[in-house]
Motif scaffolding. Structure first.
Motif, PDB file in Angstrom:
ATOM      1  N   ILE A  47     -25.386 -14.772  19.856  1.00 50.56           N
ATOM      2  CA  ILE A  47     -25.212 -14.019  18.609  1.00 50.56           C
ATOM      3  C   ILE A  47     -25.808 -12.622  18.756  1.00 50.56           C
ATOM      4  O   ILE A  47     -25.182 -11.608  18.391  1.00 50.56           O
ATOM      5  CB  ILE A  47     -25.875 -14.757  17.426  1.00 50.56           C
ATOM      6  N   VAL A  51     -23.519  -9.072  18.724  1.00 51.62           N
ATOM      7  CA  VAL A  51     -23.783  -8.083  17.673  1.00 51.62           C
ATOM      8  C   VAL A  51     -24.191  -6.755  18.293  1.00 51.62           C
ATOM      9  O   VAL A  51     -23.815  -5.676  17.809  1.00 51.62           O
ATOM     10  CB  VAL A  51     -24.867  -8.583  16.701  1.00 51.62           C
ATOM     11  N   LEU A  57     -18.974  -5.067  14.962  1.00 50.92           N
ATOM     12  CA  LEU A  57     -19.989  -5.863  14.262  1.00 50.92           C
ATOM     13  C   LEU A  57     -21.215  -5.030  13.868  1.00 50.92           C
ATOM     14  O   LEU A  57     -22.208  -5.586  13.401  1.00 50.92           O
ATOM     15  CB  LEU A  57     -20.438  -7.035  15.131  1.00 50.92           C
ATOM     16  N   TYR A  62     -24.024  -8.117   9.837  1.00 53.60           N
ATOM     17  CA  TYR A  62     -24.275  -8.610  11.189  1.00 53.60           C
ATOM     18  C   TYR A  62     -25.634  -8.162  11.713  1.00 53.60           C
ATOM     19  O   TYR A  62     -26.226  -8.846  12.563  1.00 53.60           O
ATOM     20  CB  TYR A  62     -23.141  -8.177  12.112  1.00 53.60           C
ATOM     21  N   LEU A  65     -27.760 -10.772  10.399  1.00 53.77           N
ATOM     22  CA  LEU A  65     -27.514 -11.987  11.180  1.00 53.77           C
ATOM     23  C   LEU A  65     -28.243 -11.918  12.512  1.00 53.77           C
ATOM     24  O   LEU A  65     -28.809 -12.926  12.970  1.00 53.77           O
ATOM     25  CB  LEU A  65     -26.013 -12.167  11.402  1.00 53.77           C
ATOM     26  N   TYR A 294     -22.205 -19.872  11.802  1.00 57.58           N
ATOM     27  CA  TYR A 294     -21.608 -18.528  11.790  1.00 57.58           C
ATOM     28  C   TYR A 294     -20.486 -18.386  12.813  1.00 57.58           C
ATOM     29  O   TYR A 294     -19.561 -17.599  12.605  1.00 57.58           O
ATOM     30  CB  TYR A 294     -22.689 -17.468  12.014  1.00 57.58           C
ATOM     31  N   THR A 298     -17.334 -17.615  10.482  1.00 60.34           N
ATOM     32  CA  THR A 298     -17.140 -16.163  10.482  1.00 60.34           C
ATOM     33  C   THR A 298     -16.159 -15.790  11.576  1.00 60.34           C
ATOM     34  O   THR A 298     -16.435 -15.944  12.764  1.00 60.34           O
ATOM     35  CB  THR A 298     -18.488 -15.436  10.706  1.00 60.34           C
ATOM     36  N   GLN A 300     -14.990 -12.929  12.759  1.00 62.86           N
ATOM     37  CA  GLN A 300     -15.357 -11.880  13.716  1.00 62.86           C
ATOM     38  C   GLN A 300     -16.293 -12.420  14.792  1.00 62.86           C
ATOM     39  O   GLN A 300     -16.148 -12.097  15.981  1.00 62.86           O
ATOM     40  CB  GLN A 300     -16.023 -10.703  12.987  1.00 62.86           C
ATOM     41  N   ILE A 301     -17.259 -13.247  14.383  1.00 59.77           N
ATOM     42  CA  ILE A 301     -18.192 -13.827  15.351  1.00 59.77           C
ATOM     43  C   ILE A 301     -17.454 -14.780  16.280  1.00 59.77           C
ATOM     44  O   ILE A 301     -17.678 -14.781  17.502  1.00 59.77           O
ATOM     45  CB  ILE A 301     -19.340 -14.572  14.629  1.00 59.77           C
TER      46      ILE A 301
END
Length: 315
Positions: A47, A51, A57, A62, A65, A294, A298, A300-301
């Motif tokens: 993650i 990011v 992101l 984010y 996150l 996530y 999510t 995008q992730i």
């Protein structure tokens, strides 16, 4: 009398607890525990990596996150040496200074996780109730300021009771309830006056985690009020869908925290396995589940993770 029985704080040693009655199975128990640690560390590291490296992101949601992932990594790294030391090597002894340092780090990261969940709730509130002003309200500089303020709150408020632990006398048995150190566990073993620590700790919890949770509930009350004002059913579901990951993350954190508090306060005479299991859930469940939540919820992730995996295979 307390001076006679008390353990001098400069030479105090405590014993960590594995799984009482299951010492013969510690090596087998270590397999799933180590696997969870490894999955949590890898998940949160991924993650953080995506990011940092994916320009799409680089948004407030984010950034928060990424801070949540950093906090989860901190929880894992600060508890893993003693937890696995007990299970792998039966290394149960820990000095007072090391124990106090560990509990300070653990509690700091716990408070920071609560703070990040509050910040993420505020982010969702602004994004849904003021979508047009969202880029101007939550700028990068404001995200940094919010993170710094919450970081100081999480680390500075707990210094007074933690430092007092170094001056306490410990006249009871020196067996801790977990494979890592916690403040409530330490004061239970002390024969000094712990009223300040108990009162201060409760006050800090109410002013930090309690207020965080209250503001999260308030944020979602206003979010739901705004969503219900949207005429389109499809737009309502779309708006609420952006909150699902955060709601699940809140539940994954606060339920184990509440469970561990209940066990320490009301289940002291129950099976010793219960606080051990709840203690491990407290430090492992949120770091394990947050990346999973996530990455699944999510888009995008999820796409970024697929790209990272694809590049790894291509090499």
């Amino acid at each position: 009398m307390s001076n006679t029985l008390g353990i001098n704080s400069s030479s105090s040693n405590f014993l960590l607890t594995g799984f009482p009655g299951l010492e013969w199975a510690h090596h087998w128990i270590s397999i799933p525990v180590f696997s969870v640690y490894l999955a949590a560390i890898l998940g949160n590291a991924i993650i953080l990596h995506i990011v940092r490296t994916d320009p799409s992101l680089h948004q407030p949601m984010y950034y928060f996150l990424a801070m949540l992932a950093s906090t989860d990594l901190g929880l894992c790294v600060s508890t893993m040496p003693t937890v696995l030391g007990v299970l792998w090597l039966d290394f149960r002894g820990i000095h007072l200074y090391a124990c106090v340092l560990q509990l300070y780090v653990v509690h700091s990261f716990s408070f920071m996780e609560s703070a990040m969940l509050f910040a993420m709730a505020y982010d969702r509130f602004v994004a849904i109730t003021n979508p047009l002003r969202y880029p101007t309200i939550l700028t990068s500089s404001r995200v940094v300021k919010i993170t710094v303020v919450l970081g100081f709150r999480s680390t500075l408020l707990i210094i007074p009771p933690v430092l007092r632990l170094l001056g306490f006398s410990y006249c009871h048995h020196n067996l801790l309830s977990h494979s890592y150190c916690l403040h409530q566990d330490m004061i239970r073993l002390s024969c000094s006056n712990t009223r300040f620590n108990s009162f201060y700790a409760l006050t800090v919890i109410l002013l930090s985690m309690g207020s965080d949770f209250l503001f999260i509930l308030l944020s979602y009350a206003m979010i739901f009020h705004s969503v219900l004002a949207i005429a389109s059913r499809r737009e309502q579901l779309k708006a609420l869908n952006t909150c699902v990951s955060h709601i699940l993350a809140v539940l994954c954190f606060y339920i184990p925290v509440l469970g561990l508090s209940i066990v320490h306060r009301f289940a002291r005479h129950s099976s010793p396995i219960i606080p051990i299991v709840m203690g491990n859930v407290y430090v492992l469940f949120p770091p394990l589940m947050n990346p999973v939540i996530y990455s699944i919820k999510t888009q995008q992730i999820r796409k970024a993770i697929v790209r990272v995996i694809s590049l790894g295979r291509a090499r």
